[in-house]
Design a protein around this motif. Structure first.
Motif, PDB file in Angstrom:
ATOM      1  N   GLY A  43       0.771  -1.231   0.000  1.00  0.00           N
ATOM      2  CA  GLY A  43       0.000   0.000   0.000  1.00  0.00           C
ATOM      3  C   GLY A  43       0.803   1.281   0.000  1.00  0.00           C
ATOM      4  O   GLY A  43       0.250   2.362  -0.144  1.00  0.00           O
ATOM      5  N   ALA A  44       2.125   1.186   0.165  1.00  0.00           N
ATOM      6  CA  ALA A  44       2.973   2.383   0.200  1.00  0.00           C
ATOM      7  C   ALA A  44       3.781   2.489  -1.083  1.00  0.00           C
ATOM      8  O   ALA A  44       4.130   1.477  -1.696  1.00  0.00           O
ATOM      9  N   LEU A  45       4.064   3.711  -1.490  1.00  0.00           N
ATOM     10  CA  LEU A  45       4.902   3.928  -2.662  1.00  0.00           C
ATOM     11  C   LEU A  45       6.364   3.809  -2.260  1.00  0.00           C
ATOM     12  O   LEU A  45       6.814   4.461  -1.308  1.00  0.00           O
ATOM     13  N   VAL A  46       7.093   2.963  -2.972  1.00  0.00           N
ATOM     14  CA  VAL A  46       8.492   2.701  -2.684  1.00  0.00           C
ATOM     15  C   VAL A  46       9.310   3.043  -3.923  1.00  0.00           C
ATOM     16  O   VAL A  46       8.994   2.610  -5.027  1.00  0.00           O
ATOM     17  N   GLY A  47      10.364   3.828  -3.738  1.00  0.00           N
ATOM     18  CA  GLY A  47      11.267   4.153  -4.834  1.00  0.00           C
ATOM     19  C   GLY A  47      12.303   3.063  -4.990  1.00  0.00           C
ATOM     20  O   GLY A  47      12.680   2.391  -4.027  1.00  0.00           O
ATOM     21  N   ARG A  48      12.759   2.884  -6.217  1.00  0.00           N
ATOM     22  CA  ARG A  48      13.820   1.903  -6.486  1.00  0.00           C
ATOM     23  C   ARG A  48      14.896   2.578  -7.320  1.00  0.00           C
ATOM     24  O   ARG A  48      14.623   3.055  -8.435  1.00  0.00           O
ATOM     25  N   LEU A  49      16.090   2.632  -6.785  1.00  0.00           N
ATOM     26  CA  LEU A  49      17.218   3.177  -7.521  1.00  0.00           C
ATOM     27  C   LEU A  49      17.662   2.127  -8.524  1.00  0.00           C
ATOM     28  O   LEU A  49      18.110   1.041  -8.147  1.00  0.00           O
ATOM     29  N   ILE A  50      17.491   2.426  -9.788  1.00  0.00           N
ATOM     30  CA  ILE A  50      17.850   1.481 -10.839  1.00  0.00           C
ATOM     31  C   ILE A  50      19.340   1.565 -11.124  1.00  0.00           C
ATOM     32  O   ILE A  50      20.031   0.557 -11.203  1.00  0.00           O
ATOM     33  N   THR A  51      19.844   2.780 -11.268  1.00  0.00           N
ATOM     34  CA  THR A  51      21.273   2.953 -11.493  1.00  0.00           C
ATOM     35  C   THR A  51      21.689   4.373 -11.153  1.00  0.00           C
ATOM     36  O   THR A  51      20.903   5.314 -11.274  1.00  0.00           O
ATOM     37  N   ILE A  52      22.909   4.494 -10.720  1.00  0.00           N
ATOM     38  CA  ILE A  52      23.554   5.784 -10.556  1.00  0.00           C
ATOM     39  C   ILE A  52      24.989   5.566 -11.007  1.00  0.00           C
ATOM     40  O   ILE A  52      25.632   4.596 -10.606  1.00  0.00           O
ATOM     41  N   ASP A  53      25.459   6.429 -11.889  1.00  0.00           N
ATOM     42  CA  ASP A  53      26.797   6.257 -12.438  1.00  0.00           C
ATOM     43  C   ASP A  53      27.446   7.620 -12.603  1.00  0.00           C
ATOM     44  O   ASP A  53      26.825   8.544 -13.139  1.00  0.00           O
ATOM     45  N   VAL A  54      28.659   7.721 -12.145  1.00  0.00           N
ATOM     46  CA  VAL A  54      29.418   8.963 -12.252  1.00  0.00           C
ATOM     47  C   VAL A  54      30.691   8.672 -13.035  1.00  0.00           C
ATOM     48  O   VAL A  54      31.380   7.680 -12.764  1.00  0.00           O
ATOM     49  N   ASP A  55      30.990   9.520 -14.013  1.00  0.00           N
ATOM     50  CA  ASP A  55      32.222   9.381 -14.793  1.00  0.00           C
ATOM     51  C   ASP A  55      33.402   9.289 -13.833  1.00  0.00           C
ATOM     52  O   ASP A  55      33.487  10.047 -12.860  1.00  0.00           O
ATOM     53  N   SER A  56      34.318   8.379 -14.099  1.00  0.00           N
ATOM     54  CA  SER A  56      35.430   8.152 -13.175  1.00  0.00           C
ATOM     55  C   SER A  56      36.244   9.415 -12.912  1.00  0.00           C
ATOM     56  O   SER A  56      36.753   9.613 -11.814  1.00  0.00           O
ATOM     57  N   SER A  57      36.342  10.309 -13.896  1.00  0.00           N
ATOM     58  CA  SER A  57      37.104  11.541 -13.705  1.00  0.00           C
ATOM     59  C   SER A  57      36.363  12.559 -12.841  1.00  0.00           C
ATOM     60  O   SER A  57      36.940  13.553 -12.408  1.00  0.00           O
ATOM     61  N   MET A  58      35.071  12.310 -12.582  1.00  0.00           N
ATOM     62  CA  MET A  58      34.250  13.251 -11.815  1.00  0.00           C
ATOM     63  C   MET A  58      33.926  12.741 -10.405  1.00  0.00           C
ATOM     64  O   MET A  58      33.233  13.413  -9.661  1.00  0.00           O
ATOM     65  N   ARG A  59      34.445  11.592 -10.063  1.00  0.00           N
ATOM     66  CA  ARG A  59      34.145  11.030  -8.747  1.00  0.00           C
ATOM     67  C   ARG A  59      34.823  11.831  -7.646  1.00  0.00           C
ATOM     68  O   ARG A  59      35.828  12.480  -7.856  1.00  0.00           O
ATOM     69  N   ARG A  60      34.221  11.764  -6.466  1.00  0.00           N
ATOM     70  CA  ARG A  60      34.701  12.476  -5.274  1.00  0.00           C
ATOM     71  C   ARG A  60      34.582  13.992  -5.410  1.00  0.00           C
ATOM     72  O   ARG A  60      35.317  14.740  -4.787  1.00  0.00           O
ATOM     73  N   ARG A  61      33.622  14.425  -6.229  1.00  0.00           N
ATOM     74  CA  ARG A  61      33.354  15.854  -6.405  1.00  0.00           C
ATOM     75  C   ARG A  61      31.920  16.213  -6.046  1.00  0.00           C
ATOM     76  O   ARG A  61      31.474  17.314  -6.324  1.00  0.00           O
TER      77      ARG A  61
END
Length: 128
Positions: A43-61
């Motif tokens: 009965g509750a709406l649940v979100g599902r993270l399908i994917t999250i991707d960050v370019d390797s050169s942009m990580r930790r920013r």
């Protein structure tokens, strides 16, 4: 690793009605992207993270943080109460990222990736 979504699968998720897709750009270049969906569970709406991707050169920013935060805001606006995701059991960097953002491990799915790599299920409540 060989466990990424294929181009056809990503196109499916992008076209699926109600899914949320976000792209982060820096200097007219894609820095990262994220896709989430939602479904009713008990009965509750649940979100599902399908994917999250960050370019390797942009990580930790902070790109991943911004993508996740924006998805959470949009899911809350749809009245989702929880966000769930699956992450490879051997992807310790991603697990640390999600734990640092309030996710807790709630389960394990044997052979989820390529019929040989287990997935951890992680969830985070989305308070209003």
């Amino acid at each position: 690793r060989g466990i990424s979504w294929s181009m056809a699968e990503l196109q499916y998720f992008l076209r699926y009605p109600g899914n949320i897709a976000i792209v982060a750009e820096e200097n007219e270049r894609i820095a990262g992207f994220a896709i989430a969906g939602s479904q009713r569970r008990a009965g509750a709406l649940v979100g599902r993270l399908i994917t999250i991707d960050v370019d390797s050169s942009m990580r930790r920013r902070g790109v991943g943080h911004q993508l996740l935060q924006t998805l959470e805001e949009r899911l809350r606006a749809q009245t989702a109460v929880t966000l769930i995701l699956e992450v490879a059991v051997d992807n310790h960097g991603a697990q640390a990222f999600y734990t640092g953002h309030g996710f807790v491990r709630t389960g394990r799915i044997p052979g989820y990736y390529l019929d040989r790599i287990d997935a951890l299920v992680m969830e985070k409540p989305l308070s209003p």
